[in-house]
Design a protein around this motif. Structure first.
Motif, short mmCIF file in Angstrom:
data_model
loop_
_atom_site.label_atom_id
_atom_site.label_comp_id
_atom_site.label_asym_id
_atom_site.label_seq_id
_atom_site.Cartn_x
_atom_site.Cartn_y
_atom_site.Cartn_z
N ARG A 104 0.86 -1.18 0.00
CA ARG A 104 0.00 0.00 0.00
C ARG A 104 0.89 1.23 0.00
O ARG A 104 1.79 1.35 0.83
N THR A 106 1.12 5.58 -0.29
CA THR A 106 0.32 6.80 -0.14
C THR A 106 0.98 7.94 -0.90
O THR A 106 2.21 8.03 -0.98
N SER A 108 0.62 12.25 -1.79
CA SER A 108 0.01 13.50 -1.36
C SER A 108 -0.85 14.08 -2.50
O SER A 108 -0.40 14.18 -3.64
N LYS A 141 -8.94 8.16 -3.58
CA LYS A 141 -8.69 9.17 -2.55
C LYS A 141 -9.00 8.62 -1.17
O LYS A 141 -9.98 7.90 -0.99
N GLU A 142 -8.18 8.99 -0.21
CA GLU A 142 -8.43 8.63 1.19
C GLU A 142 -8.49 9.93 1.96
O GLU A 142 -7.47 10.43 2.42
N GLN A 146 -4.93 12.78 0.88
CA GLN A 146 -4.11 11.59 0.60
C GLN A 146 -4.76 10.69 -0.44
O GLN A 146 -5.98 10.51 -0.45
N TYR A 147 -3.92 10.14 -1.31
CA TYR A 147 -4.38 9.17 -2.30
C TYR A 147 -3.72 7.83 -1.95
O TYR A 147 -2.53 7.78 -1.65
N GLY A 148 -4.51 6.76 -1.94
CA GLY A 148 -3.96 5.43 -1.61
C GLY A 148 -3.83 4.60 -2.87
O GLY A 148 -4.73 4.58 -3.71
N ALA A 194 5.18 8.39 -4.82
CA ALA A 194 4.63 7.81 -3.58
C ALA A 194 5.56 8.12 -2.40
O ALA A 194 6.78 8.12 -2.54
#
Ligand SMILES: Cc1cc2nc3c(=O)[nH]c(=O)nc-3n(C[C@H](O)[C@H](O)[C@H](O)COP(=O)(O)OP(=O)(O)OC[C@H]3O[C@@H](n4cnc5c(N)ncnc54)[C@H](O)[C@@H]3O)c2cc1C
Length: 288
Positions: A104, A106, A108, A141-142, A146-148, A194
């Motif tokens: 996983r 992450t 920005s 998007k989380e 944040q984008y996962g 990432a």
């Protein structure tokens, strides 16, 4: 996914559950590590939990929610190799679920906004799936900042460090290199920018029961299940376990009913987790 789902930060879910427990008078002790659970030979005696601080805790039942790398699982799988689990029809052709790894990452959202193509991904409230050769990526998007991005791949030769939830030091440059490839340009860019990498291996244990022989130790949550890590069902399964146990035990009228209720728990949860595992397995092969 075919049903409603919620994306909730781990911390928010944790705080909510902690507040719920506190409001019911549950005493939570932090910063201790369970070193051993002693199961008495005589059923009338109570199990004992030993901690690294030298404390001993006694109880009628031990509910073990010690997660993905559960040590308590050993107490339950002594006589359980999952071999009576004939409803799990993992294909001979495709790699088994426990040969899959995932990572996983992450990213920005602020950094994504600097790129006109990534900006489109950052603004949408949808999940994107990149189907690749032998692996696949999902991204979404989380929250607002944040984008996962998750990658799922099968390669038994690749030994992945199995990381727990709390942030651990990881060699992100090395991982970045491992996941880079000739992918769709937006995906390549996402991997390049990432910021964090969190890798997991799938868990091999498929349990046909979640309690020990004399019904004194009960596994719940990730300790019990072999659902797909970084899939969409893990936290939900843990909540379902708790709900089923709560529902059954709210009707407890005598100690003799405990084994009957826990048999019910085993049956209800085995059926459900087998279904989830099959669905996860099908998803992995369809998308990769
Ligand atoms: C990076 C990452 C992303 C994820 N994303 C998703 C997602 O998008 N959707 C989803 O549904 N699920 C996701 N999951 C899985 C989800 O977090 C778990 O399913 C969920 O946390 C399981 O809850 P649990 O209480 O069973 O275990 P955990 O939350 O793992 O809690 C277990 C706890 O037990 C403690 N513990 C372990 N051993 C001992 C010991 N001997 N003594 C004392 N304490 C001990 C651990 O420190 C930990 O605090 C993700 C997991 C990770 C790591």
């Amino acid at each position: 996914m075919g049903s409603a789902c919620y994306r909730i930060p781990y911390q928010t879910l944790w705080s909510h559950l902690f507040d719920q427990c506190s409001s019911c008078g549950v005493d939570v002790i932090f910063d201790i590590h369970v070193e051993k659970i002693v199961i008495p030979q005589v059923e009338s005696q109570r199990p004992k939990v030993l901690s690294n601080t030298g404390n001993q805790f006694y109880g009628d039942l031990v509910f073990a929610a010690d997660g993905h790398n559960s040590a308590t699982r050993e107490l339950v799988i002594v006589n359980d190799d999952g071999s009576d689990d004939d409803s799990i029809r993992e294909s001979e052709i495709f790699p088994k679920l426990d040969h899959w790894n995932s990572c996983r990452m992450t990213i920005s959202i602020a950094n994504m906004r600097l790129d006109p193509n990534l900006k489109l991904l950052a603004e949408g409230n949808w999940w994107t799936v990149w189907m690749c050769n032998g692996c696949f990526f999902t991204g979404g998007k989380e929250g607002e900042d944040q984008y996962g991005l998750n990658v799922y791949f099968s390669n038994p030769q690749v030994k992945i460090h199995n990381m727990e939830w709390p942030t651990e030091v990881c060699d992100s440059a090395k991982l970045k290199k491992a996941y880079q490839g000739e992918y769709e340009p937006n995906l390549q860019k996402l991997i390049e920018i990432a910021q964090s990498f969190h890798s997991s291996t799938q868990k091999p244990d498929v349990l046909s029961t979640f309690t020990n022989e004399n019904y004194q130790v009960i596994l719940i949550g990730d300790a019990a299940h072999a659902a797909m890590i970084n899939g969409s069902h893990n936290a939900a399964l843990a909540v379902e376990d708790a709900f089923v146990l709560g529902y059954l035990f709210s009707r407890l009228a005598s100690k003799e009913q405990i084994s009957v209720f826990l048999n019910g728990y085993n049956q209800i949860r085995s059926k459900r987790t087998k279904m989830i595992r099959e669905s996860d397995f099908a998803l992995l092969h369809t998308l990769s």
